[in-house]
Scaffold this motif. Structure first.
Motif, PDB file in Angstrom:
ATOM      1  N   GLY A   1       7.926  37.568  33.290  1.00  0.00           N
ATOM      2  CA  GLY A   1       8.073  38.190  34.595  1.00  0.00           C
ATOM      3  C   GLY A   1       7.402  39.547  34.657  1.00  0.00           C
ATOM      4  O   GLY A   1       6.523  39.878  33.855  1.00  0.00           O
ATOM      5  N   GLY A   2       7.817  40.342  35.627  1.00  0.00           N
ATOM      6  CA  GLY A   2       7.199  41.633  35.860  1.00  0.00           C
ATOM      7  C   GLY A   2       7.288  42.553  34.668  1.00  0.00           C
ATOM      8  O   GLY A   2       8.360  42.723  34.081  1.00  0.00           O
ATOM      9  N   CYS A   3       6.151  43.158  34.299  1.00  0.00           N
ATOM     10  CA  CYS A   3       6.132  44.105  33.177  1.00  0.00           C
ATOM     11  C   CYS A   3       5.304  45.336  33.514  1.00  0.00           C
ATOM     12  O   CYS A   3       5.101  46.197  32.662  1.00  0.00           O
ATOM     13  CB  CYS A   3       5.605  43.436  31.913  1.00  0.00           C
ATOM     14  SG  CYS A   3       3.930  42.782  32.064  1.00  0.00           S
ATOM     15  N   VAL A   4       4.838  45.420  34.750  1.00  0.00           N
ATOM     16  CA  VAL A   4       4.109  46.586  35.251  1.00  0.00           C
ATOM     17  C   VAL A   4       4.775  46.994  36.559  1.00  0.00           C
ATOM     18  O   VAL A   4       4.804  46.211  37.513  1.00  0.00           O
ATOM     19  CB  VAL A   4       2.621  46.277  35.476  1.00  0.00           C
ATOM     20  CG1 VAL A   4       1.898  47.485  36.068  1.00  0.00           C
ATOM     21  CG2 VAL A   4       1.956  45.837  34.178  1.00  0.00           C
ATOM     22  N   TYR A   5       5.356  48.180  36.591  1.00  0.00           N
ATOM     23  CA  TYR A   5       6.079  48.661  37.773  1.00  0.00           C
ATOM     24  C   TYR A   5       5.281  49.784  38.446  1.00  0.00           C
ATOM     25  O   TYR A   5       4.939  50.780  37.810  1.00  0.00           O
ATOM     26  CB  TYR A   5       7.459  49.193  37.384  1.00  0.00           C
ATOM     27  CG  TYR A   5       8.493  48.119  37.090  1.00  0.00           C
ATOM     28  CD1 TYR A   5       8.192  46.765  37.243  1.00  0.00           C
ATOM     29  CD2 TYR A   5       9.773  48.445  36.674  1.00  0.00           C
ATOM     30  CE1 TYR A   5       9.138  45.785  36.981  1.00  0.00           C
ATOM     31  CE2 TYR A   5      10.726  47.479  36.407  1.00  0.00           C
ATOM     32  CZ  TYR A   5      10.401  46.148  36.560  1.00  0.00           C
ATOM     33  OH  TYR A   5      11.341  45.181  36.301  1.00  0.00           O
ATOM     34  N   ASP A   6       5.005  49.600  39.727  1.00  0.00           N
ATOM     35  CA  ASP A   6       4.209  50.573  40.478  1.00  0.00           C
ATOM     36  C   ASP A   6       2.930  50.931  39.734  1.00  0.00           C
ATOM     37  O   ASP A   6       2.493  52.088  39.693  1.00  0.00           O
ATOM     38  CB  ASP A   6       5.027  51.836  40.778  1.00  0.00           C
ATOM     39  CG  ASP A   6       6.091  51.599  41.848  1.00  0.00           C
ATOM     40  OD1 ASP A   6       5.898  50.693  42.685  1.00  0.00           O
ATOM     41  OD2 ASP A   6       7.109  52.315  41.846  1.00  0.00           O
TER      42      ASP A   6
ATOM     43  N   ILE B   1      10.116  32.492  37.518  1.00  0.00           N
ATOM     44  CA  ILE B   1      10.452  33.506  36.520  1.00  0.00           C
ATOM     45  C   ILE B   1      11.132  34.714  37.144  1.00  0.00           C
ATOM     46  O   ILE B   1      12.008  35.324  36.520  1.00  0.00           O
ATOM     47  CB  ILE B   1       9.190  33.914  35.723  1.00  0.00           C
ATOM     48  CG1 ILE B   1       9.573  34.760  34.514  1.00  0.00           C
ATOM     49  CG2 ILE B   1       8.192  34.639  36.611  1.00  0.00           C
ATOM     50  CD1 ILE B   1      10.458  34.065  33.508  1.00  0.00           C
ATOM     51  N   ALA B   2      10.777  35.074  38.390  1.00  0.00           N
ATOM     52  CA  ALA B   2      11.407  36.248  38.999  1.00  0.00           C
ATOM     53  C   ALA B   2      12.899  36.018  39.218  1.00  0.00           C
ATOM     54  O   ALA B   2      13.714  36.925  39.006  1.00  0.00           O
ATOM     55  CB  ALA B   2      10.721  36.595  40.309  1.00  0.00           C
ATOM     56  N   GLY B   3      13.281  34.812  39.645  1.00  0.00           N
ATOM     57  CA  GLY B   3      14.695  34.494  39.788  1.00  0.00           C
ATOM     58  C   GLY B   3      15.392  34.431  38.442  1.00  0.00           C
ATOM     59  O   GLY B   3      16.529  34.903  38.285  1.00  0.00           O
ATOM     60  N   LEU B   4      14.727  33.860  37.448  1.00  0.00           N
ATOM     61  CA  LEU B   4      15.298  33.787  36.110  1.00  0.00           C
ATOM     62  C   LEU B   4      15.431  35.176  35.487  1.00  0.00           C
ATOM     63  O   LEU B   4      16.347  35.428  34.698  1.00  0.00           O
ATOM     64  CB  LEU B   4      14.429  32.887  35.223  1.00  0.00           C
ATOM     65  CG  LEU B   4      14.489  31.402  35.608  1.00  0.00           C
ATOM     66  CD1 LEU B   4      13.301  30.644  35.040  1.00  0.00           C
ATOM     67  CD2 LEU B   4      15.799  30.777  35.128  1.00  0.00           C
TER      68      LEU B   4
ATOM     69  N   LEU C   1      12.917  45.431  43.624  1.00  0.00           N
ATOM     70  CA  LEU C   1      11.670  44.956  43.048  1.00  0.00           C
ATOM     71  C   LEU C   1      10.981  44.036  44.047  1.00  0.00           C
ATOM     72  O   LEU C   1      11.610  43.126  44.593  1.00  0.00           O
ATOM     73  CB  LEU C   1      11.931  44.202  41.742  1.00  0.00           C
ATOM     74  CG  LEU C   1      12.763  44.936  40.679  1.00  0.00           C
ATOM     75  CD1 LEU C   1      12.818  44.111  39.405  1.00  0.00           C
ATOM     76  CD2 LEU C   1      12.213  46.322  40.412  1.00  0.00           C
ATOM     77  N   VAL C   2       9.705  44.246  44.268  1.00  0.00           N
ATOM     78  CA  VAL C   2       8.943  43.414  45.192  1.00  0.00           C
ATOM     79  C   VAL C   2       7.686  42.944  44.472  1.00  0.00           C
ATOM     80  O   VAL C   2       6.889  43.766  44.000  1.00  0.00           O
ATOM     81  CB  VAL C   2       8.557  44.175  46.477  1.00  0.00           C
ATOM     82  CG1 VAL C   2       7.841  43.236  47.445  1.00  0.00           C
ATOM     83  CG2 VAL C   2       9.789  44.770  47.144  1.00  0.00           C
ATOM     84  N   GLY C   3       7.531  41.640  44.355  1.00  0.00           N
ATOM     85  CA  GLY C   3       6.384  41.098  43.630  1.00  0.00           C
ATOM     86  C   GLY C   3       6.114  39.672  44.017  1.00  0.00           C
ATOM     87  O   GLY C   3       6.478  39.217  45.099  1.00  0.00           O
ATOM     88  N   GLY C   4       5.478  38.955  43.099  1.00  0.00           N
ATOM     89  CA  GLY C   4       5.069  37.577  43.368  1.00  0.00           C
ATOM     90  C   GLY C   4       3.694  37.505  43.984  1.00  0.00           C
ATOM     91  O   GLY C   4       3.007  36.492  43.870  1.00  0.00           O
TER      92      GLY C   4
END
Length: 380
Positions: free
Chosen positions: A207-212, A101-104, A175-178
């Motif tokens: 995918g990501g929906c919470v940042y920091d 999902i992060a790539g998508l 963005l850094v996650g996973g």
């Protein structure tokens, strides 16, 4: 009403980009597939409900296989809210596989912004190739910002390369996650001028929906009996062919639809702090020990940002934490650090030194393989 589901190889990111663009516009739904990945027990259907635009296959690092069904509305709502949180649309360097999902997400946000992502060759991540891709990234007046999305191990490799680090420092957000980003790695990146944004999310949340630690847009969070719940327009439709799992994971509460993340968390002054997995707690000597919390302490030790903490059966204690790492770590040092932070029961019972920590293609630790290494070490 239904529409056809088309499977495309994720080894051709540009073909996936075209397929996703068509799916978002109402064409056939897209299923990106990793070459050589184990097939799920049941074959993918030929058709999906009309609302489904994208299907993401995921087994996670510990769970069983599932197909997450996402609508165009959910994907585009997540992209719009993310752009707003980051300061506006922009151009992207794609460094992640397009069956995740992060790539998508990178592709979706590029489509929404009308920009063309610069794509790294699939396979082994290379810092030099990333720097070359950054040099090729062109932005426009309607989307002037520069973005990329990485997993922690990729960020670490970039920071080991002077030219790649300089290129990354020129982005507006990285963005850094996973997985959880070790604090020393995050601090190192920010000291180098890299604008790191840690992300939290899942395939089920587009995918990501919470940042920091802060939910973006209209995303809402609640902690229910220790478990983090998420709600918002970016939620998936559910799981294809698995109504029981869908009903258990997506629940109605207070008139809203919520996704049960399976993560333990706390929310303090609106900031989310994920503590670990609900199913990743061991009972050691009668005390509950969250392995995620132990892992965070270990990863904060010098040189241990890739260490993984797993469980091992113990005749005396029931289960105990074990550290698996590819860099030398003194057990006494690890036990002292963890004991000081979390108490005696959380202290790891062993350190298993391996040549390489097993990783999934997503950049996350392969926790099943890590646990097998810990168990094998115990029998020596």
């Amino acid at each position: 009403m239904t529409r056809p589901l088309v499977a495309l190889s994720a080894s051709d990111p540009l073909a996936v980009l075209r397929g996703l663009e068509a799916a978002l516009a109402g064409g056939p739904a897209l299923l990106p597939v990793a070459d050589g990945a184990p097939a799920l027990p049941t074959p993918a259907p030929a058709d999906v409900p009309q609302r489904v635009a994208l299907v993401v296959e995921t087994s996670g690092s510990t769970g069983t296989g599932k197909r997450v069904a996402l609508s165009s509305e959910a994907l585009l709502a997540g992209a719009a809210a993310a752009d707003a949180a980051l300061g506006g649309p922009g151009g992207w360097v794609l460094a992640l596989p397009t069956h995740y999902i992060a790539g998508l997400n990178v592709l979706t946000r590029s489509i929404a912004a009308g920009t063309s992502p610069v794509v790294l060759p699939p396979g082994h991540f290379d810092a030099t190739a990333f720097a070359d891709a950054a040099d090729r990234l062109v932005t426009g007046p309607g989307a002037p910002r520069r973005y990329t999305s990485l997993v922690p191990v990729q960020l670490a490799r970039v920071l080991d390369d002077e030219r790649a680090t300089a290129a990354l420092a020129g982005f507006d957000a990285v963005l850094v996650g996973g997985q959880a980003t070790p604090a020393p790695l995050r601090d190192r990146a920010r000291a180098a001028g890299v604008p790191v944004v840690t992300t939290y999310g899942a395939s089920e949340t587009s995918g990501g929906c919470v940042y920091d630690g802060v939910p973006f847009g209209t995303v809402r969070t609640e902690v229910v009996d220790g478990e983090l719940f998420l709600s918002g327009p970016m939620l998936a439709e559910g799981y294809l062919g698995d109504d029981e799992r869908t009903a258990a994971t997506f629940v109605e509460r207070d008139g809203l639809r919520w996704y049960r993340t399976g993560d333990t968390a706390e929310v303090v002054d609106g900031t989310v702090r994920v503590l670990g997995r609900l199913d990743d707690v061991v009972i050691s000597g009668g005390e509950k020990v969250p392995l995620g919390a132990v892992e965070r302490v270990v990863r904060a030790l010098p040189g241990q940002d890739r260490a993984v903490v797993t469980r091992r059966p113990s005749g005396e204690w029931g289960e105990v934490p074990v550290v698996v790492t590819d860099r030398p770590l003194d057990l006494a040092v690890a036990r002292a650090a963890v004991g000081d932070a979390l108490g005696r029961a959380a202290r790891p019972a062993a350190v298993v030194l391996v040549e390489r920590v097993p990783m999934l293609a997503s950049g996350k630790p392969d926790r099943l393989a890590v646990r097998a290494l810990a168990d094998r070490d115990a029998t020596r």
